[in-house]
Design a protein around this motif. Sequence first.
Motif, PDB file in Angstrom:
ATOM      1  N   ARG A   2      11.129   7.108   4.911  1.00 28.74           N
ATOM      2  CA  ARG A   2      12.088   6.975   3.811  1.00 28.74           C
ATOM      3  C   ARG A   2      12.906   8.253   3.643  1.00 28.74           C
ATOM      4  O   ARG A   2      14.108   8.211   3.414  1.00 28.74           O
ATOM      5  N   SER A  23       2.590   1.977  -5.581  1.00 34.17           N
ATOM      6  CA  SER A  23       3.954   1.962  -5.063  1.00 34.17           C
ATOM      7  C   SER A  23       4.267   3.351  -4.528  1.00 34.17           C
ATOM      8  O   SER A  23       3.727   4.354  -5.006  1.00 34.17           O
ATOM      9  N   ARG A  63      11.376  -2.258   2.113  1.00 36.89           N
ATOM     10  CA  ARG A  63      10.094  -2.274   1.414  1.00 36.89           C
ATOM     11  C   ARG A  63       9.083  -3.258   2.005  1.00 36.89           C
ATOM     12  O   ARG A  63       7.950  -3.358   1.527  1.00 36.89           O
ATOM     13  N   GLU A  70       5.667  -1.838   3.035  1.00 44.18           N
ATOM     14  CA  GLU A  70       4.900  -1.450   1.849  1.00 44.18           C
ATOM     15  C   GLU A  70       4.246  -2.684   1.208  1.00 44.18           C
ATOM     16  O   GLU A  70       3.074  -2.677   0.843  1.00 44.18           O
ATOM     17  N   ARG A  71       5.035  -3.752   1.102  1.00 47.64           N
ATOM     18  CA  ARG A  71       4.498  -4.979   0.498  1.00 47.64           C
ATOM     19  C   ARG A  71       3.414  -5.603   1.363  1.00 47.64           C
ATOM     20  O   ARG A  71       2.403  -6.075   0.861  1.00 47.64           O
TER      21      ARG A  71
END
Length: 660
Positions: free
Chosen positions: A552, A278, A493, A496-497
């Motif tokens: 981010r 993560s 997100r 990222e996923r």
Amino acid sequence: MVPGPGTLVRVPLGRSTRLGVVWDRPAARAEVALRPLGEVFSMLPPLTPAWLRLVEFAAGYYQRGLGELALAALPPELRRLDGLQLARRLARLDRPPARAGGDADARLEELPELGDEQAAALEAVAVLAGMASPPALLLHGVTGSGKTEVYLRAAARALASGRQVLVLVPEINLTPQLEARFAARFPAHRLASQHSALTPAQRLANWLAAHRGQADLVLGTRMAVFASLPRLGLVVVDEEHDASFKQQDGARYSARDLAVYRGRLEGVPVLLGSATPSLETWHNVAEGRYRAAAMTARVGGGAMPRVRLLDMAALPRAPAGTQPPALAPALRAAIEQRIARGEQSLLLLNRRGYAPVLHCGACGWKSGCPHCSAWRVFHKADRTLRCHHCGFAERVPRACPECGNLDLGAVGRGTEKLEEQMAALLPGARIARIDADTTRGAGALAERLAAVHAGDVDVLVGTQIVAKGHDFRRVTLVAAVNPDGALFSSDFRAPERLFALLMQAAGRAGRDAAQAAGSEMWVQTWHPQHALYRALVAHDYAAFAAAQLGERRAAGLPPFTHLALLRAEARDAAVADGFLRDAAEAAAALPEGDAVTIYPPVPPPLARVAGLERLQMLVESRSRSALQRFLAAWVPALHGVRRTRRGLARWAVDVDPLAI
Ligand code: ADP
Ligand code: ZN
Ligand code: ZN
């Protein structure tokens, strides 16, 4: 004698009694009249001070009641039993447990020699084990680099020194195979799994086994982070990046984050394993809060599959009025080659059902859900239209409910349709599908996986269930059929996923070193130049993470800021909106109010579910502790605000929300 903290008791409440936990010593002088305790479960050891602190921390951090969290952390069956019943259960349990086979664990000499990177990772764990308050350790290893072997070796050391080991996995689906590996390695130790697929009696038995120190290994899903382990010596969080470590209702805790807290509290090493950590964890490593060990090579020298981006825009257009084929010709040819060689292919499509929506070409009707702001999905096998959010299901109408047109069209493609199309495209191939629909029955998933492992399947079609963890030995081609959607999602997100999912999926190919050389991951995309795919081609997690963290930081998103969401639901959106506005007003009066930014209420992407309108309000702060202090003052005030809003169905605070 007053029982000490951690003792389980029954307390009188009205005319009945309830399970309770003694939390503190009673105050010398109570301000209210106290009733005497009911039964004291002195046949059980008390919960440890560390367990009490963990629950206390979780309740405070996630803004829930202490009692609520403590009871949720205990097995439900325990709540029902009186002392006599509990004693009976224990007498059963005291018989020596059946062990997998033999009295001795696998001997070190019998095990394969560790690779250099594995040995270094294990050494890093050993260093942590010698520290009074060790930081968490990220085990950043590509799929097939032997992370599980490192867990097993670290566990062996903890067990050898008389300690217990806690292993958290993201999904129940993944527990059987990991359980089998631990059981095979440690036949002389008892393993107690903890997850929601167990019967209440099993859950209680397994909980008691760990609590009484009889089980040395606890393996489970997120709830297991609260397992009572009086001799805890090691915590492993496998696939630490996985979203299912976050509870999505009630106390919305992150089991990964609580595991890290628990490790610090008890002074034991916490291993966070992932091929695609993560961004929070990656950032924590960069900031020096966590340590990291990298494992860049696959066991046996196997290569990572070659990633090929298939530019869909470069393909000839499908003739007007026809649907484009599910697979580009080159991909189809590559799969046919695999079939001819007796190898397996895996097609990933993260959407179940036949088609995501039915559509009437005559009047424009679509299969919306009457209760949600979502389409009902067409499931061909049982001819239903089903809402995946509220469960509302109806038989597929024969004709358009608006205009009577008999010719309804299925728009888009889910796994059910992909399976059907593969059967037509690849005649003679043995095709199987694994998704939530085909694996509902007990044992259905295991059965299908066994067929894949046995080589009885040529092409496996599936959702993300098949991408995670499975050690497929014959798969040499993985294809993401249509992954672009997540590139432009409003959920920050989503990239990222997607990256994690595609890396995981790629990791299913070429696990057998002998076949690794020819293994491939194909991605059908309209955006082959996208940075996410470029990083995927290079197997470059670090580049992807750096780019994402840059975005981010610029956008003021986690991990650079800290967030909480206040959610509200009501039949009438104005009621939910009113509650949130009142809540924002209440915040302004708090002394900590200027440490946080509160954004105006907005509907989430799915604005209506099961007839309730949802709204949410984002609270943001640069400082986690300021946000915590603010929430601690604000949330109690919200109970009062709520009373003035009639018609509010529910509200909840989500600290560190996964989606906003
Ligand atoms: P990961 O968890 O990183 O995907 P695993 O630990 O499952 O990787 O290892 C992949 C495969 O390699 C497994 O079959 C495992 O038994 C085997 N393996 C792991 N470490 C070694 C080693 N040092 N020597 C030989 N085989 C190993
Ligand atoms: Zn119509
Ligand atoms: Zn619905």
